[in-house]
Write an enzyme that holds these catalytic residues in place. Structure first.
Site, PDB file in Angstrom:
ATOM      1  N   GLY A  20      25.372  32.616   4.592  1.00  0.00           N
ATOM      2  CA  GLY A  20      25.067  32.688   6.028  1.00  0.00           C
ATOM      3  C   GLY A  20      24.203  33.906   6.342  1.00  0.00           C
ATOM      4  N   ASP A 139      30.997  38.603   8.583  1.00  0.00           N
ATOM      5  CA  ASP A 139      32.466  38.495   8.528  1.00  0.00           C
ATOM      6  C   ASP A 139      33.099  39.831   8.119  1.00  0.00           C
ATOM      7  OD1 ASP A 139      31.838  35.880   8.982  1.00  0.00           O
ATOM      8  OD2 ASP A 139      32.376  35.172   6.983  1.00  0.00           O
ATOM      9  N   ARG A 186      40.532  32.902  35.741  1.00  0.00           N
ATOM     10  CA  ARG A 186      40.872  32.058  34.600  1.00  0.00           C
ATOM     11  C   ARG A 186      41.337  32.852  33.391  1.00  0.00           C
ATOM     12  NH1 ARG A 186      35.622  28.154  35.288  1.00  0.00           N
ATOM     13  NH2 ARG A 186      36.740  26.551  36.450  1.00  0.00           N
ATOM     14  N   MET A 193      33.323  33.927  15.024  1.00  0.00           N
ATOM     15  CA  MET A 193      33.198  33.614  13.592  1.00  0.00           C
ATOM     16  C   MET A 193      33.919  34.663  12.746  1.00  0.00           C
ATOM     17  SD  MET A 193      29.411  32.319  12.657  1.00  0.00           S
ATOM     18  CE  MET A 193      28.903  30.629  12.972  1.00  0.00           C
ATOM     19  N   GLY A 194      33.962  34.442  11.452  1.00  0.00           N
ATOM     20  CA  GLY A 194      34.597  35.426  10.578  1.00  0.00           C
ATOM     21  C   GLY A 194      35.380  34.781   9.449  1.00  0.00           C
ATOM     22  N   ARG A 195      35.363  33.444   9.458  1.00  0.00           N
ATOM     23  CA  ARG A 195      36.077  32.680   8.430  1.00  0.00           C
ATOM     24  C   ARG A 195      37.539  33.078   8.283  1.00  0.00           C
ATOM     25  NH1 ARG A 195      32.720  29.350   5.341  1.00  0.00           N
ATOM     26  NH2 ARG A 195      31.031  30.632   4.601  1.00  0.00           N
ATOM     27  N   GLU A 249      37.828  32.013  14.471  1.00  0.00           N
ATOM     28  CA  GLU A 249      37.632  30.579  14.210  1.00  0.00           C
ATOM     29  C   GLU A 249      38.610  30.042  13.157  1.00  0.00           C
ATOM     30  OE1 GLU A 249      33.728  30.002  12.507  1.00  0.00           O
ATOM     31  OE2 GLU A 249      34.137  31.322  10.824  1.00  0.00           O
ATOM     32  N   ARG A 298      39.698  28.171  29.983  1.00  0.00           N
ATOM     33  CA  ARG A 298      38.473  27.593  29.417  1.00  0.00           C
ATOM     34  C   ARG A 298      38.218  28.204  28.045  1.00  0.00           C
ATOM     35  NH1 ARG A 298      39.042  24.869  33.322  1.00  0.00           N
ATOM     36  NH2 ARG A 298      37.502  24.274  34.901  1.00  0.00           N
TER      37      ARG A 298
HETATM   38  O1  F6P Z   1      30.178  33.581   6.408  1.00  0.00           O
HETATM   39  C1  F6P Z   1      29.399  33.751   7.520  1.00  0.00           C
HETATM   40  C2  F6P Z   1      29.627  32.665   8.520  1.00  0.00           C
HETATM   41  O2  F6P Z   1      28.850  32.932   9.668  1.00  0.00           O
HETATM   42  C3  F6P Z   1      31.100  32.442   8.914  1.00  0.00           C
HETATM   43  O3  F6P Z   1      31.538  33.364   9.869  1.00  0.00           O
HETATM   44  C4  F6P Z   1      31.060  31.016   9.396  1.00  0.00           C
HETATM   45  O4  F6P Z   1      32.316  30.393   9.287  1.00  0.00           O
HETATM   46  C5  F6P Z   1      30.064  30.382   8.463  1.00  0.00           C
HETATM   47  O5  F6P Z   1      29.221  31.412   8.000  1.00  0.00           O
HETATM   48  C6  F6P Z   1      29.227  29.291   9.082  1.00  0.00           C
HETATM   49  O6  F6P Z   1      28.380  28.813   8.108  1.00  0.00           O
HETATM   50  P1  F6P Z   1      27.214  27.760   8.317  1.00  0.00           P
HETATM   51  O7  F6P Z   1      25.971  28.544   8.617  1.00  0.00           O
HETATM   52  O8  F6P Z   1      27.124  27.077   6.998  1.00  0.00           O
HETATM   53  O9  F6P Z   1      27.607  26.852   9.433  1.00  0.00           O
END
Ligand code: F6P
Length: 411
Positions: A20, A139, A186, A193-195, A249, A298
């Site tokens: 990524g 991440d 709300r 993101m961050g896996r 996420e 939301r």
């Molecule tokens: O590892 C970096 C990252 O941005 C993660 O945070 C995310 O889950 C993933 O890559 C998304 O990857 P892609 O670009 O394949 O959708």
């Protein structure tokens, strides 16, 4: 040094970026390219990660070309191609070896995370390709062995190029969403993101998120009940009646139907390294908040915005500092190594003497250290704020405090 006397004259160094993208890859490429050129290398760029070394190859000459390292992303483009996931009849490692020979590449610098650099290390060990790794990921979950000293205590932290710029973006986006959250009273659930790691999610708390859920702490049925109690309590206690919750996420959130904590995926596909694609858990959390507490909620996914935009100051200097260490590794022919920061330092102290190198084979993943998150209150600790305060650029946060007098109609 005259051109003729340059140490590596006649040698070629190639750079590739895999996985990524981040806002700091072009800056890393520029910094490594400039230093390698000064040592006398001809510098090539391989496009789309390992993919650019398959087939006929996809190789560009970067020597003396203009290069804008402030521009985010990677001009060499990226892919998640895995050299070791050949399909039947396809020998990817053989193709890579063949292209390195055809293009006369002597050293390879691989800008990537655990996957790209892990594959590079395997190629170094199995095939003897001279490689040097360069860290990269928003991440921030590579085990860079960067120590953070706070209150006389040493905590194992991580600093990866790309994270400081992404941190600022996530903090800024969270701060922006405050106004609409306040206007509508709300609960806003902001997905980050961050896996499998919560490093980046913590940055949303800098922008105003009150609570945070991270992948390192499983949300069991009991924890979920406790979390709803906290949401209700904080929302009601806030005179403006609003709340921002940041969620990673990749959290494991108790699923009422299956009776166990589960992740939410955007797709059932997996990449060549076996990673699934996350996305959508904020919607699940928001709708359960509305249902259980009767509070309007939301969801907003910050997603690829975290990876987007320009390379910020800290990352500019960090990539230059790590590239200085690459020079040292090249001079010592210390292949199979990756430059890292030894300790968490502010911008002014980003210097080569603060770097060291680690074996690319032992990078691995580093979850958020337990000292940085309080699982009982769903908040990041002052230790985390000290860490982030050092690596993230200062920013002006919006805040509108008011206490208007109530008007009572005259009798
Ligand atoms: O590892 C970096 C990252 O941005 C993660 O945070 C995310 O889950 C993933 O890559 C998304 O990857 P892609 O670009 O394949 O959708």
């Amino acid at each position: 040094m005259s051109l003729e006397n340059k140490l590596f004259k006649g040698k070629t160094l190639a750079i590739l970026s895999g996985g990524g993208d981040t806002p700091a890859i072009n800056s890393s490429i520029e910094a490594v390219r400039n230093r390698a050129s000064m040592l006398g290398y001809k510098v090539y760029g391989i496009r789309q990660g390992w993919k650019g070394l398959l087939g006929d190859g996809d190789v560009m000459d970067l020597t003396c070309q203009p290069y804008n390292g402030c521009y985010g992303g990677t001009a060499l483009r990226s892919s998640r191609t895995n050299p070791f996931s050949s399909k039947p009849g396809e020998d990817r490692v053989g193709q890579i070896m063949n292209n390195l020979k055809r293009y006369k590449i002597d050293v390879l610098v691989t800008i990537g995370g655990d996957d790209t650099n892990g594959a590079a290390k395997k190629l170094y060990e199995q095939e003897g390709i001279p490689v040097i790794g360069f860290p990269k990921t928003i991440d921030n979950d590579l085990r860079t062995r960067t120590m953070h000293e706070v209150d006389g205590k040493e905590i194992e932290a991580v600093i990866c190029p790309g994270f400081p710029s992404a941190a600022r973006t996530v903090a800024r986006l969270t701060n922006m969403i405050k106004t609409t959250t306040e206007s509508h009273s709300r609960v806003m659930v902001v997905e980050v993101m961050g896996r499998d790691a919560g490093w980046l999610t913590g940055t949303a708390t800098f922008g105003g998120a009150h609570l945070a859920l991270i992948p390192e702490v499983e949300i069991t049925r009991e924890r979920k009940d406790f979390f709803f109690e906290r949401v209700n309590e904080l929302y009601m206690r806030n005179p403006k009646r609003n709340l921002i919750v940041a969620v990673s996420e990749g959290i494991r959130w108790y699923n009422e139907e299956t009776g166990k904590p589960e992740m939410v995926f955007a797709s059932s596909e997996k990449d060549e390294y076996g990673h699934p694609r996350f996305g959508g858990v904020s919607g699940v959390v928001a709708s359960e908040i509305s249902r259980r507490l009767g509070i309007d909620a939301r969801a907003q996914i910050t997603g690829y915005f975290a990876r987007a935009g320009e390379c910020r100051e800290y990352d500019r200097r960090l990539t230059a500092t790590l590239a200085d260490k690459v020079v040292d590794l090249l001079l010592r022919e210390a292949y199979g190594q990756m430059p890292v920061l030894k300790s968490v330092v502010p911008y002014e102290e980003l210097e080569e003497f603060n770097t060291s190198s680690i074996d690319m084979g032992s990078i691995g993943n580093k979850p958020l250290s337990c000292e940085y998150y309080d699982a009982n209150t769903f908040t990041f600790t002052p230790h985390y704020h000290d860490f982030l305060g050092k690596v993230m650029e200062k920013m002006n946060l919006m805040n509108f405090d008011y206490d208007f007098p109530v008007v009572i109609p005259e009798k």
